[in-house]
Design a protein around this motif. Sequence first.
Motif, PDB file in Angstrom:
ATOM      1  N   ALA A   1       0.829  -1.218   0.000  1.00  0.00           N
ATOM      2  CA  ALA A   1       0.000   0.000   0.000  1.00  0.00           C
ATOM      3  C   ALA A   1       0.859   1.262   0.000  1.00  0.00           C
ATOM      4  N   ASP A   2       2.133   1.162   0.487  1.00  0.00           N
ATOM      5  CA  ASP A   2       2.957   2.378   0.547  1.00  0.00           C
ATOM      6  C   ASP A   2       3.753   2.600  -0.743  1.00  0.00           C
ATOM      7  N   SER A   3       3.461   1.824  -1.800  1.00  0.00           N
ATOM      8  CA  SER A   3       4.155   2.041  -3.072  1.00  0.00           C
ATOM      9  C   SER A   3       3.880   3.466  -3.559  1.00  0.00           C
TER      10      SER A   3
ATOM     11  N   ILE B   1      -7.619  17.553   3.514  1.00  0.00           N
ATOM     12  CA  ILE B   1      -8.644  17.891   2.512  1.00  0.00           C
ATOM     13  C   ILE B   1      -8.010  18.617   1.332  1.00  0.00           C
ATOM     14  N   GLU B   2      -7.039  19.503   1.645  1.00  0.00           N
ATOM     15  CA  GLU B   2      -6.410  20.283   0.572  1.00  0.00           C
ATOM     16  C   GLU B   2      -5.645  19.411  -0.422  1.00  0.00           C
ATOM     17  N   GLU B   3      -5.293  18.205  -0.025  1.00  0.00           N
ATOM     18  CA  GLU B   3      -4.551  17.293  -0.924  1.00  0.00           C
ATOM     19  C   GLU B   3      -5.451  16.720  -2.014  1.00  0.00           C
TER      20      GLU B   3
ATOM     21  N   GLY C   1       0.406   8.400  -2.817  1.00  0.00           N
ATOM     22  CA  GLY C   1       0.496   9.144  -1.557  1.00  0.00           C
ATOM     23  C   GLY C   1      -0.850   9.603  -1.016  1.00  0.00           C
ATOM     24  N   ILE C   2      -1.949   9.340  -1.731  1.00  0.00           N
ATOM     25  CA  ILE C   2      -3.250   9.891  -1.315  1.00  0.00           C
ATOM     26  C   ILE C   2      -3.735   9.296   0.010  1.00  0.00           C
TER      27      ILE C   2
END
Length: 448
Positions: free
Chosen positions: A126-128, A273-275, A379-380
């Motif tokens: 999952a951290d790919s 949220i800004e991401e 990275g989300i």
Amino acid sequence: MSAACALAETGLRVQLVERRSYLGGRASSYLHSGVGEVIDNCQHVLFGCCTNLIGFYRRIGVADRIHWTCEMTMIEPGGRRSQLGSSWLPAPFHGLPKLLSAHAFTLADKLALGRAFSTLMRPIPADSTESLGAWLKRHKQTEGALKRFWRLVIASALNADVDSIALPYAAKVIRELFMNSAGAGSMGMSTVPLSELYAGAQAFLEQRGSKVLFNTNVESAAWDEENAQWTLTTRSVTLASDLLVLALPFEGMQRMLPGLPAASGVGELTRQIEEHEHWPICSVHLWFDREITSLDHAVLLDREIHWMYNKSRLQPWRRGNYLELVVSASRPFAELSREQAIAQTVRELIEFFPTIAVAKLEKAALVKEMRATFGVPPGIDAARPTSVSPWPNCYLAGDWTATGWPSTMESAARSGHLAAEAICASIGEPRTILDANLKPRGLMRLVG
Ligand SMILES: Cc1cc2nc3c(=O)[nH]c(=O)nc-3n(C[C@H](O)[C@H](O)[C@H](O)COP(=O)(O)OP(=O)(O)OC[C@H]3O[C@@H](n4cnc5c(N)ncnc54)[C@H](O)[C@@H]3O)c2cc1C
């Protein structure tokens, strides 16, 4: 809706507050005044792997309103068809015979897809931080596989460009839709308009002493520490509640933040949220004077329009010959005017269904949803909060929260079930509400 219904089932009295006059949110339908027909905000599909959405449909008694199919027809401009779908072979090979005989792909495309699928059999960590686009380049996918499979089927399922999709999300879609089992990948479509489907939630709540408040826009919420109670302010009423679930889209949550109490953790939530970024989906709704195709739905290759849904067949109670065309993740298409979008759609459709050249277009509508879904770039996950909020007795839900799923009805249903579980635990009545994932079948059971 999924949180409210699960909690009402446990015996809590729930008030579901909705600013519109109907249920469904982004997955809703309404009477389009231009064409005088009830249309979906856009065709919504689900898959067999959407266990929480299906669990929610079962709970509210509407699961039988979903039409299921394991077949997917791909059509090339000119009309040549290929069929994807399952066979008697064990997973993950159940789709192989049809893929091998598909005209839409050359032998080189099929070999490239086979290589990619076998690499994706094992889950991607999952951290790919790799994007699907970078991974496809590294795995030397052919132009045909890129254009007709990855960009069309996978990128439009995730509604973003391949370079803006985190590899673990793409791998999850591949495993669930094409590898884990034929059932997981079977596709479901509602036989009734979406708001009619979700009206089942209102009936379910009312039968349990809970209620839905329509046309009620929540403007702010205040926490009374002494009485351990939330007060919600709307234009018309003030509502009190011991527990609160905020199940808003991310931009709705952002708008709500100034109306919520100060608390540590609000800064982090604001940053998360800004991401997030929106991706558009457009749908073009066309009514003709004659039947255009006997297919229920199809994937249209090499053109701007991606998916065809034959609404007259999927919803046989409808009058007329109604096709809905969906264009995913296309910002240029979303920039077109109504006239341009409809003209381009009809022009392209003729290449797939020549009858259209002689048919009369009776009426048409364009629905643009600029804020259809959130993207899942690498990275989300760090920007997807859990159901635990910065405030006491308040929980977060919504498709964008941490469910591990992309922007889908399944993610929304999961988030509601997770929030309901958190509430049950907080009141000392822990229980499992989340529906389990489907178990992989065949040889996929042996893969970790
Ligand atoms: C065009 C389009 C096509 C799509 N296709 C698919 C598909 O094929 N398959 C799929 O699974 N998903 C699809 N999706 C995504 C799916 O619709 C969403 O993931 C899902 O509906 C999200 O549900 P949600 O409850 O998280 O948010 P929403 O559906 O946005 O619900 C939030 C609700 O909160 C209400 N609300 C907002 N602010 C307030 C307020 N202040 N007070 C009171 N009420 C408020 C809104 O009116 C809304 O009803 C599509 C979306 C769009 C737009």
